[in-house]
Enzyme design. Structure first.
Site, PDB file in Angstrom:
ATOM      1  N   PRO A 152      62.130 -19.666  55.740  1.00 15.87           N
ATOM      2  CG  PRO A 152      63.200 -19.324  53.688  1.00 15.87           C
ATOM      3  CD  PRO A 152      61.862 -19.641  54.298  1.00 15.87           C
ATOM      4  CB  CYS A 153      62.784 -16.208  59.560  1.00 13.22           C
ATOM      5  SG  CYS A 153      63.096 -17.398  60.857  1.00 13.22           S
ATOM      6  CG  HIS A 154      67.797 -19.435  57.996  1.00 14.32           C
ATOM      7  ND1 HIS A 154      66.637 -20.178  57.898  1.00 14.32           N
ATOM      8  CD2 HIS A 154      68.589 -19.833  56.974  1.00 14.32           C
ATOM      9  CE1 HIS A 154      66.743 -20.999  56.866  1.00 14.32           C
ATOM     10  NE2 HIS A 154      67.909 -20.805  56.276  1.00 14.32           N
TER      11      HIS A 154
END
Length: 188
Positions: A152-154
């Site tokens: 989940p780089c967001h």
DNA sequence: TGCATGGCGCCGG
DNA sequence: ACCGGCGCCATGC
């Protein structure tokens, strides 16, 4: 979830991978997976910023995917659809980091520990990865994330509180964070 | 090898 | 609060 990393997978010796795409509730979504072991190599949300092929080239993924769908890919699509619909906050998908340096893999792993609905700064991720001070490089490493959503780089934002960059577009990053905020308290 | 390049952080104006 | 400038560090050429 406990990610299992295939540290020594040589991208040149990859088996023939399966690739497919489907239109999710927000964007067209591409994915590449392998059946045995059941791992997922690539998840990419299409955006106006970059095409899937450009993404593959930029990350030097060099995949050899055959267009294919089976029960496993249907399961992958269901899992992602559930996430995008706010019905799921923990992926059962197991990513295989077959590209990336040791540093990048550490950053991706650290990013996977950020809980649904929460955020962390690039600095915090760099520290958690064991590279304090490499927050600038951590941003670059996240730009090389091969498995969007699952890693989940967001959820990684600037220390200032500003949203920061996102390969799929900052609007999409904001959308995903809003989605998680909306559902984080509704789910058990 | 050295140097430019990035999804950043921090401080000063 | 909002910039610009400088510092930061792993990579790639």
């Amino acid at each position: 979830m406990n990610p299992v990393l295939k540290e020594n997978v040589d991208s040149k010796k990859l088996p023939v991978l399966n690739k497919a795409s489907f239109v999710s509730s927000i964007e067209k979504l591409y994915y590449i997976w392998f059946k045995k072991p059941q791992v997922i190599y690539i998840v990419f949300l299409s955006s106006s910023v970059e095409s899937f092929d450009d993404y593959i080239d930029r990350l030097r993924l060099g995949y050899s995917g055959l267009a294919f769908k089976d029960m496993r890919s249907v399961e992958i699509e269901c899992v992602i659809a559930d996430y995008l619909g706010g019905r799921l906050k923990s992926f059962s998908l197991e990513p295989c980091f077959f590209t990336g340096t040791a540093f990048e893999k550490k950053v991706w792993q650290a990013t996977m520990t950020i809980p649904y609905g929460r955020v962390a700064s690039y600095r915090e991720i760099a520290e958690k990865a064991g590279f304090p001070g490499a927050w600038r490089a951590a941003g670059t490493a996240l730009n090389h994330n091969p498995v969007m959503l699952v890693v989940p780089c967001h959820r990684v934002i600037k220390s200032s509180g500003r949203i920061g960059f996102f390969g799929g577009g900052e609007d999409l990053k904001e959308y995903l964070l809003d989605l998680e905020q909306k559902y984080v308290l509704c789910l058990k």
